[in-house]
Every structure is written in C-alpha cells, then in structure tokens.
Design a protein around this motif. Sequence first.
Motif, PDB file in Angstrom:
ATOM      1  N   MET A 111       0.838  -1.189   0.000  1.00 28.92           N
ATOM      2  CA  MET A 111       0.000   0.000   0.000  1.00 28.92           C
ATOM      3  C   MET A 111       0.874   1.239   0.000  1.00 28.92           C
ATOM      4  O   MET A 111       2.088   1.176   0.198  1.00 28.92           O
ATOM      5  N   GLY A 112       0.232   2.367  -0.223  1.00 29.83           N
ATOM      6  CA  GLY A 112       0.943   3.636  -0.137  1.00 29.83           C
ATOM      7  C   GLY A 112       0.839   4.213   1.278  1.00 29.83           C
ATOM      8  O   GLY A 112       0.836   3.492   2.276  1.00 29.83           O
ATOM      9  N   LYS A 113       0.748   5.521   1.317  1.00 27.51           N
ATOM     10  CA  LYS A 113       0.634   6.184   2.624  1.00 27.51           C
ATOM     11  C   LYS A 113      -0.680   5.838   3.300  1.00 27.51           C
ATOM     12  O   LYS A 113      -0.742   5.697   4.512  1.00 27.51           O
ATOM     13  N   HIS A 114      -1.728   5.708   2.501  1.00 26.39           N
ATOM     14  CA  HIS A 114      -3.027   5.330   3.047  1.00 26.39           C
ATOM     15  C   HIS A 114      -3.074   3.820   3.193  1.00 26.39           C
ATOM     16  O   HIS A 114      -3.054   3.089   2.201  1.00 26.39           O
ATOM     17  N   GLN A 115      -3.112   3.334   4.424  1.00 29.12           N
ATOM     18  CA  GLN A 115      -2.948   1.904   4.677  1.00 29.12           C
ATOM     19  C   GLN A 115      -4.245   1.098   4.617  1.00 29.12           C
ATOM     20  O   GLN A 115      -4.219  -0.113   4.751  1.00 29.12           O
TER      21      GLN A 115
END
Length: 896
Positions: free
Chosen positions: A209-213
């Motif tokens: 995932m990116g920053k948003h988990q």
Amino acid sequence: MHDAYEIFQLLKLTVQIESIAAYDDNLLVGTKTGHLLMYSILCRGTNSYDATASGSGANKHDVQLLRYNKNFSKKPIQQLAVVPDYQILVSLSDNVICVHDMNAINFPTMTTVHRTKGATLFALDIKKYTSLTGETTVAVRMCVAVKRRLQLFYWKNGSFLDLRDDVIVSDIPRALAWCDETICVGFKGEYCLVQLSNSTGTQQELFPMGKHQEPSVTKLSNGIFALGKDQQSIFMTTTATPAYKHAVKWSDVPVAIAYDEPYLVAVLPEGLEVRTLEPGAPLLVQSIALPPPQRPRLVAPCRRGLLYLASPAFVWCLQAAELSRQISTLLEQRQFQLALRLTNISDESEDEKSKNIYHIQTLYAFDLFKNKQFHESMKEFLKLGTDPYDVIRLFPDLLPQETRQPTLDSPDRHPIRQKLQDRELENALLALIEFLTEVRLKLMAGNTVQNKAMGNNVNNNNNYNIRNSDNVVAEGSNMNKSTQQLLQIIDTTLLKCYLQTNDALVAPLLRLNQCHLVETEKTLRRHQKYSELVILYQTKGLHRKALELLQKQADQVDSALYGHERTIQYLQHLGKDHINLIFDFAGWVLERSPEEGLRIFTDDLHEVEQLPRPKVLDFLLRNHRDLVVPYLEHVIHVWQEKNCIFHNALVHQYREHSLQLLQNPETFEAGRALRVKLQDFLEVSEHYTPETVLIHFPYDNLFEERATVLGKLGRHEQALSIYVSVLGDVEQAMRYCDKVYRQQAEGADEVYAILMRMLVNPPESWLVGVPSPPTVQPDLEAALTLLEQHASKIHPVKALTALPDRVPLIRIKHFLESSLQHKLSERRTTQVLKGLLYAEHLQVQEMRMQYESQSITMTEFNVCPVCKKRFGNQSAFARYPNGDIVHYSCQERRTT
C-alpha cells in the motif's frame, strides 16, 4: 466531461446507517442499533440533485417502507448481501454470519454459521449455470474472514456447508472479493491473491500500500480486481497480471468504489467522481460535489445504471442518465470508444444496435485519420468492412484528376480539409497499403466483406470508367463484375501508393492482372516506369504495345530497357499462339545481334521448344539465311528433331554454303571445315531423305558426299565406282566396304565382290562430264590382297568368276582354304542345330505320349469342388495338373 449520472436524495433516517444492500427495486438498510429496514423504490422520473433542497429527489421516486425489523440484531449490522435467486439475506452482525429468509416479513433466521464466530468480513461468489436441457442453476459460495483465517462455504439445501479447509493468511483481512477461483485479500499495508484451484490455496503477494494503509478491493464484472493505492485504483487480473496499462487516478483517496459498466464510481471525502476504465488513459466523466454533512461513505450497486449511496443519516440514488443522450454528447465530444461501450450495453434491438455501432465506429475511424493516427484508423475501417473507395477518397491525389472531389470523413459528409506531406503522407500511404492488401486477400479468398458500405456503393463510386476492353480478368475467374471492379480500384490505388513509398512492389502487383489499364498506363508513364508499363501490357494481353515500347526504349541509353535483352525475353515467353507477332518483332533483334537474337527460337524454354519449327525455318530462310544453319543444328542436335524436313534442309544448307565458300580462296578453309560437317552429318543422320537430297548434288564436285548418299540408298556399285573410277582412292573404297559389311546393310554380302571386280576391270565413270582418272588401271594385286584379307566375306563363285584365268592357283590358295573352312564350319553348325532340333522334337513327342497315356474316370459320384454339384452326362469339365476336376464354367471361380 458529461453528465453520466443524476443523483437523488431518497431517505433521511434518525438512526445511524451501518450497511446497505440492494436488488431489483428493493433497498435494505442495516443500522448501528441492529434495526433492518427494507424499502421499495420505483423511479418515476429524474431530476438533478440540488444540494440546497434536501428531499427534492423524493418527488421523482416512489419510496415505500416494506418491512421494518427492530429486533433483527442486538449489535450493529456490519454487512449485508442478498441472493435473489434463493431469496436469502446473508448478514454479518455480532461477528457471526447468519442467513435469513426474505420471503417472511421479519426476516427470520434460517441458519447461523456458528463456525464463523469472530468474523469481521465476508464475500459472496454467485454464478449461474445453464445445462444442456436449458435449466438454470445458481451456485453460491462464501468466503468469511475470521481473524487470520479464510473460511470457505457453499450453499446447499438451506445451509452453508464447508467447501474446503481453511486458508491461513498473513494478517487479518480488511477487504475481500471473490472472482472465479481467485480471492483477492486486502490487508493493512498490502494485497495478495489466494488461488483456490489447488489444494494448498497458493498465495501470491501483489504490491504494498501507499501512505493510506486502508485497502480497497472492488470486483469488476470481467474477472478483474480494482485495488486501491492512495489516490489510485490499480487493475489486476486473477492471474496477478496488470489488466490495463493505466491506473485510475482520483482527486482524493476514495472512501468506497463501485463498478457500473462502463464506469467506475468512487465515493470521495468531498463528493463523487465517475471515470472510465479503458481504452487508453482513464477519462474523468463526471464530478459531483456534496456539501457536509451529506457525504456518503457506503455504495451498493443494484443493477446496471442504478447505485445507492449512504451516509450515517442519508440515502441517495445514483441513476444513469438516458443512454441516447449520453451517446449524443460523447459523439459531439469525439469520445467514440466510450460511446461504443454505451451502445453495446443499451437495450435497443439488435438491428438498431448494430446500425448505431457501425455509425459510431465509422465516425471513430475517420476521426482517427483526421488526428493522423493512420494505422489505427485503417484497422477500424477493416473491422467495419468500409467500402475501400470511401477510404481511398481520403487521399485525393490517388484519384483520377477528373474525379477528384472534396474528401469526406464520415457519413455526415463533413469534409476533411488537410494536406498530408512528407513523413505524414508516407505513414498514411503505408497504412492505406495495409488496409487495401488485407481487403484484397479477403476478396481473392472468396471471403468478400459483407456490409452495406462495401456492397452498395461500389458501382456508384467507381469513377474509373471501367469498360469491357479494359476490364481484363484472369481466364477462368469466377468473380462477379462488382468484385472485379473493386479489385481494379484496389490494385490501381495500391500501385499509386507503391510508387510513392516502395516502387519495388509495383512489378509484383502488376503481375496480378487487376489494375485499371488506362489509369495505370497514365500513372506509369508519368513516373517513367517503362519496365513496369511493359508488365502491365503483358498481363493485359497487349503484347504488341509492349513490344513497341521495348523497341522504342532499346535505343535510349539512360532507359532501364536499353538494349535487346528484354525484347528477347519477352518474345521467348509469348508462345506458339503469337508466332506471327514474334516474327514481326524478332527481325530488328536478329539484325542488330544475330547470335543473341537466335535465342528467341533456340533457348531451353518450354514456350520456345513448342514454337512451330517449320514456320520458324521458313521465316529464317526468307529473312535471315545466315541463321538457318545454327537454328537447324540446334533443332537436330539439341532437341533431337527427327522430322526429315529439317534434316534435308540442313544437308542442303551445308551443301550450298560449302560450295560458296570453296569457290573463294579466302574462305576455302572454312568451306573445307563445313564440308567435313556435311560428310559427318550424311554418315550419322538416319532421318534425311537420300532420294531427295541426291538430286541436288552437283556431278562435278562433292563426290565423297554423293558416294555416302548412294550408300544410304544401297547403290553400292555406283558408290564404289566413284571411289575407284572418279577419285581413284582404293583405300577409301575398302573402308566403305568394311562399313557396309559391319552394318549388315542391304547388299553387304556382295560389296566386297563388287569392289574386287572393279579393281580387276575398272569401269568407266558414269558421271556425266567426269572422265575416269588416267591413273586408274586394273589392279590385280589389290584385288588378290582384298581376296586374301576378306576371304570369308566374299562368295567363292563370284570371286572366281571375276578373276582372270591367268591367275595362278597358288595366289588364291589361301582364299580357297578359308572359303572351304568357312563353308565346312557353316555345315557343321547347321548339322549341330539340326541334331538339337531333332532331340527337342523327340522330347516333345515323349511328353505328348505321356500326357495322352493319362486317363480320367468320371462317375455319377464325382462332385465339382467349386460349386459342389455332380457332373451330368453332358457336362463340360476341366482338369488341373494336380488332378482336380471342375466344371468348365467353374474354372474361373477356382481360387487355388
């Protein structure tokens, strides 16, 4: 952008909404307090959402509360799912899965899946199967996330049964979607695929995932998952490969995503966004802003074109705008591919849908061309089966000058006014070549593209003014006239394209014999492609024009047709049906280069060998006498011609030429060499007519040749008279006798006796005007020597009669002994043969007597082994060497 959807506010509840589900015209709402509400929603019309007028949409939708169960659950209803075919409702509440009967008013619990206690999430996989008998069955499978386990069930007989062993995953699932035999699982921080096609449940990690988990997994209808990564949605197939080249990028991190073909709808913190998936980069279709606190966080698809959105207190209906209006707007915006997808999913009749799809695809193809995407445009034209002439009209320079009109880019007839140059023109022509080549292959294969554009407009659009004289098609062709005309248009256009892109392909195209004659002739002359123009004339059967062009260009030093070689090759392949044309144009080649020109009639080619040789000989005799001998030598010695006409002609040519050359001291040696060839030919050839050629030989020359011909006629006495009385060459006369005897020709048994008689008493010359040489005198010694050397070949009586009486017996002793010995040998041989024949006769008589001594006893008990019948009194029969007796009529049917 356009308005793909209209949004309407349906409900405002006083309880907090926790989950929603929808099917048909029904909406189910699960609350945080455990209440379950079921609404019936009927659409009466549409009205755009007005953020300042809450409830305005309710005037356009009939919303009725059908059921309300306050005691559905004591805990929040976390998730709802409906299986309409079985009329069951699957719910997740209090961390356990329950199944409820939707036919009853209060949704009573049918079964509780106790093994799912502790569940946090579930996903259904619903598939319909149609049997061979037409019966439809529905299979329902369920995946439940219980801590780090995936529990798998299937629906049967009113309950969920275990499908297989649990699958242990690396973390607690936060998102699930099931497609075919693959489950996509989203964890906090990553995604993975679980393959159920094997017993172990293979797991494959996808990407972090990116920053948003928080994960987001959306199942698309075509076996693809949309996976959230920050502000993007990445599309993966069930085999863990990227489904599309581009990802969808949202303006913010989506709260929820739903797929409504062909759109992907995302619920964002500030409102809604609608985007397309394919083709090319995803396109932003619509953006809908919703002011707080009316911001949804849940989305539930109901059917195509209808979705429901929910916030903790409000429920909205997201309804697709009328498809015809959307398609019209998209066509104005030149979004043809999206318009095609909407047309494909419309509810129109198949005929109307096909008509609209064809119209849109045509617009799209012409738009691609206008945007200089030439290859993509031609591919679309090929799929559509567009009339090739309409495509060719996109290139005004390829049309005949008198028929050029403004180019049209669509059925709406909006003219394209752009001039292609340099690289763009080359790319466009290459794309057109691919299109026309493919169409041509289909036509030649008999798979003519069947559509109205190609079929109805060919005759109307054919401005090449095709006439029967120009429309030369391969013999035996079974094409109809319109197909032939279409091929002419295609091939003529291809030729013009090749001349501008790759002129090496012009010649192979012309050999296909479909180009329009007049237009192609003008084009080739304009480009000074004379070699290709010759091919055009050749394939159209205009051989005289081709040969005239070759003759004219033969004197042009800078021309590719300079010289006579191409004319020779052309004439060689014309064949016997055009023999007069060959004679008309072979003359200038033979005059300029006799040896090379003679190849027209002597090369090792089938067409050349099949030329009528008597006519060729007559042509050469009348116009090119110096080439007659080489031609006849090739015909006789190489092609093994046995016709006496050619052998006689070669004898006459040798005779005439040798006599001419012998008269001139400068050419005397050449005459001698040619005379040797004449002598050899007279000796070897068996196919000239001696009677015919003899009368043309002079009486005062060519004596050896005359003697050879006389020998062929069996007139050995005259031949030997020439050797003895005219030439005075006894040695040559002896060689003549040896040859005749060795060949056992007619009169071979007397030839030595004749020579001996001439040696004893030389005859007078019988040739008129040719006296006997004064040195020729009776040569008794030569006669006796001949008698001794060839005693066995001379008849004794004839030899003794020819010899004078004064010859001593001692001189003929050897001859008499040899003769007697030869006669005795012949007698002994004859006696031996007589004895052998008599012995053979006795053997035959003995065998006859043996066979005649054998007897057969036939009684009424004898049975034929073939037909199994008895022999009657009048039955004819046959007996085999082994003793078998059969009816005479049965002998052919006997196998052994």
